[in-house]
Scaffold this active site. Structure first.
Site, mmCIF file in Angstrom:
data_model
loop_
_atom_site.group_PDB
_atom_site.id
_atom_site.type_symbol
_atom_site.label_atom_id
_atom_site.label_comp_id
_atom_site.label_asym_id
_atom_site.label_seq_id
_atom_site.Cartn_x
_atom_site.Cartn_y
_atom_site.Cartn_z
ATOM 1 N N CYS A 94 0.860 -1.181 0.000
ATOM 2 C CA CYS A 94 0.000 0.000 0.000
ATOM 3 C C CYS A 94 0.896 1.230 0.000
ATOM 4 O O CYS A 94 1.786 1.357 0.849
ATOM 5 C CB CYS A 94 -0.895 -0.002 1.235
ATOM 6 N N CYS A 245 -5.572 6.519 -1.568
ATOM 7 C CA CYS A 245 -4.902 5.270 -1.934
ATOM 8 C C CYS A 245 -3.637 5.643 -2.683
ATOM 9 O O CYS A 245 -3.706 6.243 -3.764
ATOM 10 C CB CYS A 245 -5.813 4.395 -2.800
#
Length: 313
Positions: A94, A245
């Protein structure tokens, strides 16, 4: 009282976020306290747990099989980012989480990193090099690529996406940043605002491992002072809509840059509901084009799980 033999007894945690993308973190240097899918999902539950878009366990690379592979690639990658989605499913990595992971290691005294200094960490998407800056951290996310290169080259799209709030299916382009993303371009601010991302958008055809879906609105003008500007909302695989994100921002910039054609800039500013991150494209030492992600990381809390929660887990 909690059973003293429980692997979770005395579990310490921290909570942090990068532009609103939040994570529960724990330090497990020797890999002695792995958590189950159900335990991670409960910890990340926003009503019955601590709440988070994901769970990150800091483990020394030598303590994990995946970490051994990271050390073989780069012996300096002492720490491995063991990352999971909020539903407990395993994930490659991530982008926002990398910055928060490094900040967590620093605040816990597990590493030292001066401004301008750089660390290599292991992830399931390969080695990531992270540098500390005055405004946070910048991460070499590695190379990007198309999930379906032939379709991208021929048509600039490889799928269609259906989502609540869209009047009709929209064409999309799938990008890999080590994890999969499908990017949809929108035309109006109202289109971005009207999206209902509580449910999972339908991607046809869906990439083999599922996908994160980014809905992108280019600015008008797209480029100002040699920097491209886009806004984005995202539905993350295994999580739902998130405020940000990192890998999604990189994928959104890559797709928009590709669609913009020759002369598109290498530097991009990506506005997400949780803030703004920077994306930059540059030639990597491996001969491929790499993507750099930059932005802040914040630690907001730390503590010890209560006995009641340990028993539920």
């Amino acid at each position: 009282m909690t059973d003293d033999t429980s692997p979770l007894t005395g579990l310490r945690f921290s909570k942090g976020h990068g532009t609103g993308n939040d994570f529960v973190l724990m330090a497990d240097p020797d890999g002695a306290r792995p958590l189950s899918t159900e335990q991670i999902a409960r910890l990340c539950d926003r009503h019955r747990g601590l709440g988070g878009d994901g769970f990150i366990r800091a483990v020394r690379s030598r303590a994990l099989p995946e970490g051994a592979a990271a050390l073989a690639e780069n012996p300096d990658a002492e720490w491995f980012m063991d990352y999971y989605n909020a539903d407990g499913s395993l994930s490659e990595m991530c982008g926002n989480g990398v910055r928060v992971f490094i900040h967590f290691l620093l605040t816990q005294g597990l590493v030292a990193l001066e401004d301008g200094g750089e660390l290599s960490i292991g992830t399931r998407a390969g080695i990531k090099k992270v540098a500390r800056t005055a405004a946070g951290y910048r991460v070499d996310m590695g190379p990007w690529d198309f999930i379906h290169p032939s379709h991208a080259a021929e048509r600039g799209v490889d799928s269609v996406v259906e989502a609540a709030g869209l009047a009709e299916p929209r064409p999309a382009l799938s990008i890999t940043m080590g994890n999969p993303h499908t990017v949809v371009a929108l035309e109006e601010t109202a289109d971005l605002a009207a999206l209902d991302l509580a449910g999972t958008p339908a991607v046809i055809p869906v990439p083999p491992s599922g996908t994160n879906v980014e809905f992108v609105l280019p600015a008008d003008p797209l480029v100002t002072d040699d920097v491209g500007h886009i806004s984005m909302r995202v539905h993350e695989r295994g999580v739902g809509e998130t405020l940000s994100c990192g890998t999604g921002a990189c994928a959104a910039a890559a797709a928009t840059r590709f669609w913009a054609g020759a002369g598109a800039p290498d530097a991009w500013s990506v506005a997400v509901p949780g803030g703004v991150v920077g994306v930059r494209f540059f030639p990597g030492a491996d001969g491929r084009e790499h993507v750099e992600l930059s932005g802040p990381a914040v630690m907001v809390a730390e503590g010890v799980l209560a006995d009641g929660l340990l028993q539920q887990l």
